[in-house]
Write a protein that holds these residues in place. Structure first.
Motif, PDB file in Angstrom:
ATOM      1  N   UNK A  37      61.022   5.081  87.411  1.00 31.61           N
ATOM      2  CA  UNK A  37      62.094   4.910  88.566  1.00 31.61           C
ATOM      3  C   UNK A  37      62.375   6.001  89.292  1.00 31.61           C
ATOM      4  N   UNK A  38      62.185   7.059  88.923  1.00 32.21           N
ATOM      5  CA  UNK A  38      62.360   8.642  89.343  1.00 32.21           C
ATOM      6  C   UNK A  38      61.569   9.492  89.025  1.00 32.21           C
ATOM      7  N   UNK A  39      61.177  10.209  89.738  1.00 30.05           N
ATOM      8  CA  UNK A  39      60.255  11.561  89.310  1.00 30.05           C
ATOM      9  C   UNK A  39      61.248  12.758  89.818  1.00 30.05           C
ATOM     10  N   UNK A  73      55.927  17.742  88.146  1.00 27.51           N
ATOM     11  CA  UNK A  73      55.909  18.833  89.102  1.00 27.51           C
ATOM     12  C   UNK A  73      56.124  18.485  90.549  1.00 27.51           C
ATOM     13  N   UNK A  74      55.501  17.115  90.900  1.00 28.21           N
ATOM     14  CA  UNK A  74      55.489  16.639  92.288  1.00 28.21           C
ATOM     15  C   UNK A  74      56.751  15.927  92.619  1.00 28.21           C
ATOM     16  N   UNK A  75      57.656  15.743  91.514  1.00 25.52           N
ATOM     17  CA  UNK A  75      58.850  14.976  91.724  1.00 25.52           C
ATOM     18  C   UNK A  75      60.023  15.612  92.694  1.00 25.52           C
ATOM     19  N   UNK A  76      61.057  15.082  92.752  1.00 27.59           N
ATOM     20  CA  UNK A  76      62.212  15.464  93.645  1.00 27.59           C
ATOM     21  C   UNK A  76      63.060  16.915  92.945  1.00 27.59           C
ATOM     22  N   UNK A  81      61.544  11.299  80.450  1.00 28.97           N
ATOM     23  CA  UNK A  81      60.324  11.242  79.684  1.00 28.97           C
ATOM     24  C   UNK A  81      59.764  12.619  80.079  1.00 28.97           C
ATOM     25  N   UNK A  82      59.597  13.364  78.919  1.00 23.76           N
ATOM     26  CA  UNK A  82      58.787  14.598  79.323  1.00 23.76           C
ATOM     27  C   UNK A  82      57.441  14.650  78.359  1.00 23.76           C
TER      28      UNK A  82
END
Length: 156
Positions: A119-121, A76-79, A103-104
């Motif tokens: 590597x990425x959110x 939820x805090x990702x891009x 990944x969920x």
């Protein structure tokens, strides 16, 4: 060329209709980018065991992630991206032949170790979503991204 990506989830939807929709998008994606769906068991817990359970699920997930995998977590805090920008990011990963793993997490979210490995959110929304719905949305958005990349009319 990349050889296929994976969606790695904690648990699978209990509702078979959601599973069928996920499988439908996976099938549509196959000519462009096969996406394998792998999961770990969601662990039951009692009140007060949330952090320990989250860590146990995290270890199960990490066991299925290779050192070479490009890990994208749902956070939820990702891009947050629009579909066109997401398709550009997916095209870049594809062009770089990155072994992408989406990944969920389960109902408790992802452990700190999984978040550190990312590597990425990616944030689908600022809303908290049921993880079965998040799994479906991830697959649909991957399909939408590849339909944009391949100029398919799905993305209007």
């Amino acid at each position: 060329m990349a050889r296929g990506w994976r969606m790695l989830t904690v648990g699978r939807p209990k509702d078979k209709r959601v599973t069928q929709l996920i499988d439908d998008y996976r099938q549509r994606l196959t000519p462009w980018m096969p996406v394998q769906w792998d999961s770990v068991t969601e662990i039951g817990y009692r009140s007060g065991q949330e952090l320990e359970t989250q860590e146990r699920e995290g270890r199960l997930l990490l066991d299925k992630i290779l050192p070479s995998d490009w890990v994208i977590i749902l956070d939820i805090m990702g891009q947050s991206l629009n579909s066109v920008d997401l398709s550009a990011k997916m095209a870049h990963y594809y062009d770089q032949s990155l072994p992408v793993v989406f990944v969920v997490g389960g109902s408790l979210g992802l452990s700190a170790r999984i978040k550190d490995r990312a590597n990425w959110r990616w944030s689908l929304s600022p809303l908290t979503l049921p993880h079965a719905l998040a799994q479906l949305l991830v697959m649909e958005q991957i399909y939408r991204a590849f339909s944009i990349i391949h100029h398919h009319p799905y993305h209007k």
